[in-house]
Design an enzyme around this catalytic site. Structure first.
Site, mmCIF file in Angstrom:
data_model
loop_
_atom_site.group_PDB
_atom_site.id
_atom_site.type_symbol
_atom_site.label_atom_id
_atom_site.label_comp_id
_atom_site.label_asym_id
_atom_site.label_seq_id
_atom_site.Cartn_x
_atom_site.Cartn_y
_atom_site.Cartn_z
ATOM 1 C CB THR A 338 -0.901 0.197 1.275
ATOM 2 O OG1 THR A 338 0.016 0.478 2.358
ATOM 3 C CG2 THR A 338 -1.441 -1.299 1.527
ATOM 4 C CG ASP A 339 1.214 5.864 -1.185
ATOM 5 O OD1 ASP A 339 2.227 6.022 -0.553
ATOM 6 O OD2 ASP A 339 0.976 7.028 -2.065
#
Length: 655
Positions: A338-339
């Site tokens: 994920t960011d």
């Protein structure tokens, strides 16, 4: 099977999965307790399943404020700003006992070569004491250009500069630059680079991508992206393609809100997804990072936020996008990360636990920065957080939203790529430091940095100003924002002049300056320019501000984007435009050397006789304590006809 029997089976099977998880926890809990026999009694014991949950998380250790005499040194974790440059015992114990899967480093963590080598060594020593007994993923954003956390490394001008060099050099600089970056990261003990950015920049108002993109051509971005991935991974560092499924056509910074892309599917396939698809087919990227961004055509399902709002599900939490599209349709078999989960594109809508559970169910393997650990109290809360995630995920498995086999496959993927890319350096710390110092920003690497700047410098306007007739130049007048820029510009000017003029002639050229920081009145500006300059050379930084430049959400202080900051930038822009106008009235040729975004140059292009663009430049001190700007060096070489501006703008700019 009748309907009653079907309903009974549909209830029993998920419960069996829950029972299996509980049984697995029970069987391995004794081993976990034995492994943690040296942990403080206050450290909670995690079950095997909970440790696997932690293995799917990557924490930042940007700041940490330890207890002083049993009392926290700060009121809350939000107030802690003590940079972690040496691993505290508390964080070392957390890494060991939690089995956390990764650590993310920021600029505050990486200040000197010796210090970084010691920090990464200590992190890995703590990791191999964990139940898995293996080193973990140490990540950093070292894209080059506007996003480069360790300033002692070779800096480079960024992806759009590489895009500008493409017409003349193809993928050469994508390979050369990323080889250098990865070689230096590997020497420091950093095994995962959050790069390259392969977003196709098709929105001139994009604040977060902009010059971080290779350009607006999906085909060109794809080729440069593959070259970057291959170069990074050839040096034993995991590359990360980002930001899936594409952050190029947005005007909202996902650090501050939830962007949305309304492309149709044909455009998504042809533009946004194309670089990712090409990379998956033509290289083997270890990691792809998600974007906190809505793509209604890919997934228009609705979630209810923690405030009760009904919103379209962002890609990071979308099973249709991460599992159905990326994992199955596009056949990506690497790590989906994920960011940062502390960005407003997530935290405004999900609780901490919800965010992690939702992204795991969507198909993410690694939750990046899901929980802030800044104080000893945060460490205790992190264990509770892990347990709450494990409990919530177990319930969702029971409900049939997620399968245990998917979880196990995710753990296996993480282990596979760790085994492939991460190994403990058996050399002594002293040997590692010596080796790193010989590699980081060495002469050859600095030459590559300058070569990219030379290849990328782009001439945006030339109204019969360049090349200068240097025989007629007796006085050069500089307009700059600060002393550092003046020093670098002066050095670059002298560097270029001595290549075309005798030393005594260069010494006789008068160089005056106007430093905006010290301006007192418009009258002073006018009188300075009236002093018969033969040429006016001005610099301007035209970047679009984004939290990504600084690091992330921890930089969102009251001063970020404040009226004072905006006024400071506006003041220089106003002063510069005034002086360019004055010079025009006096028929004095003017040259603007711009650093940053080509989308913001128009107001200066109208006033200047010539405009040179350097994209994302940097200024550093060399061994002689001189201020050096590769971009200024390249620009002044063009100004004095030492070389030509061969860069080609990789994006369209309307005049």
């Amino acid at each position: 099977m009748n309907k009653t029997q079907y309903r009974q089976v549909s209830i029993v099977i998920p419960l069996i999965f829950v029972a299996l998880i509980m049984a697995l926890n029970m069987r391995q809990s004794h081993a976990a307790i034995k492994n943690m026999s040296n942990t403080p009694t206050s450290t909670p014991i995690l079950t095997a399943f909970e440790q696997q949950i932690a293995e799917k998380m990557s924490l930042d250790i940007r700041y940490f404020c330890a207890d002083i005499a049993g009392k926290s040194s700060v009121p809350t974790s939000k107030h802690c700003r003590k940079a972690v440059t040496k691993l505290p015992d508390e964080l070392a114990q957390l890494i060991t006992s939690s089995n956390v899967g990764g650590i993310v480093l920021f600029a505050e963590n990486v200040q000197e070569i010796t210090q970084v080598v010691n920090l990464t060594h200590d992190i890995q020593q703590a990791a191999i004491k964990s139940i898995q007994g293996k080193p973990l993923i140490i990540s950093m954003d070292q894209e080059g250009g506007r996003v480069a956390r360790f300033t002692k490394m070779t800096g480079f001008a960024g992806n759009m500069a590489i895009g500008a060099s493409y017409a003349q050099h193809g993928t050469d600089f994508a390979t050369q630059v990323n080889t250098v970056i990865a070689t230096e990261l590997q020497a420091l003990g950093i095994n995962n680079n959050y790069a390259p950015v392969v977003d196709v920049n098709t929105n001139v108002a994009n604040p977060v991508i902009n010059t971080r993109s290779f350009g607006e051509s999906a085909g060109q971005v794809a080729k440069l992206g593959v070259s970057a991935v291959n170069a990074i991974q050839a040096q034993g560092v995991m590359a990360t393609l980002k930001h899936f499924p594409g952050h190029g056509d947005t005007h909202v910074d996902s650090h501050l809100g939830l962007p949305r892309v309304d492309h149709d599917r044909a455009t998504i396939d042809r533009v946004d997804l194309a670089p990712f698809s090409w990379a998956i087919k033509h290289s083997k990227p270890a990691m792809i990072m998600t974007a906190h961004i809505q793509y209604p055509v890919l997934d228009n399902s609705i979630f209810v936020s923690k405030q009760g709002e009904k919103l379209i599900r962002p890609a990071t939490m979308s099973r249709k996008i991460l599992t159905d599209l990326l994992r199955k349709e596009m056949a990506f078999d690497g790590i989906i990360a994920t960011d940062a989960l502390d960005m407003a594109g997530v935290t405004h809508f999900f609780t901490d636990v919800e965010a992690v559970v939702e992204t795991f169910i969507a198909g993410a393997d690694l939750a990046v920065m899901p929980f802030k650990v800044r104080t000893p109290e945060d460490i205790n809360n992190f264990y509770t957080f892990i347990k709450n995630v494990a409990k919530a995920l177990t319930m969702r498995i029971a409900q049939g939203d997620y399968q245990l086999v998917e979880f196990e496959e995710s753990i296996a993927r993480l282990k596979h790529y760790k085994q492939q890319y991460i190994a403990i350096n058996n050399s002594s710390i002293t040997q590692q430091v010596v080796a790193a110092k010989a590699i980081i920003a060495n002469e050859k690497h600095i030459q590559t940095e300058q070569a990219l700047a030379d290849a990328a410098v782009t001439l945006l306007k030339n109204k019969q100003v360049l090349p200068l007739n240097i025989q007629q130049v007796k006085k050069i007048h500089f307009i700059v924002a600060n002393k550092q820029e003046l020093a670098a510009l002066t050095y670059a000017t002298q560097r270029a002049l001595v290549k075309v003029l005798p030393t005594h002639t260069v010494n006789n050229i008068i160089m005056s300056d106007f430093i905006a920081t010290y301006a007192t009145s418009p009258e002073q500006q006018r009188s300075t320019l009236l002093n018969h300059a033969d040429i006016v050379i001005a610099t301007v930084d035209i970047k679009t501000a984004s939290l990504v430049d600084l690091g992330g959400m921890d930089d969102l202080t009251p001063s970020y984007g404040s009226a004072a900051q905006k006024q400071l930038k506006l003041s220089y822009a106003t002063l510069l435009k005034q002086q360019l106008t004055f010079a025009g009235q006096l028929n004095i040729p003017t040259i603007v050397i711009a650093k940053g975004s080509p989308f913001l140059i128009n107001e200066y292009r109208q006033l200047a006789g010539a405009v040179l663009l350097n994209f994302d430049d940097r200024i550093y001190k060399n061994e002689h304590n001189q201020a050096i700007s590769p971009g200024f060096n390249a620009s002044m070489a063009v100004v004095f006809d030492v070389s030509k501006a061969l860069g080609k703008l990789p994006v369209s700019v309307k005049e």
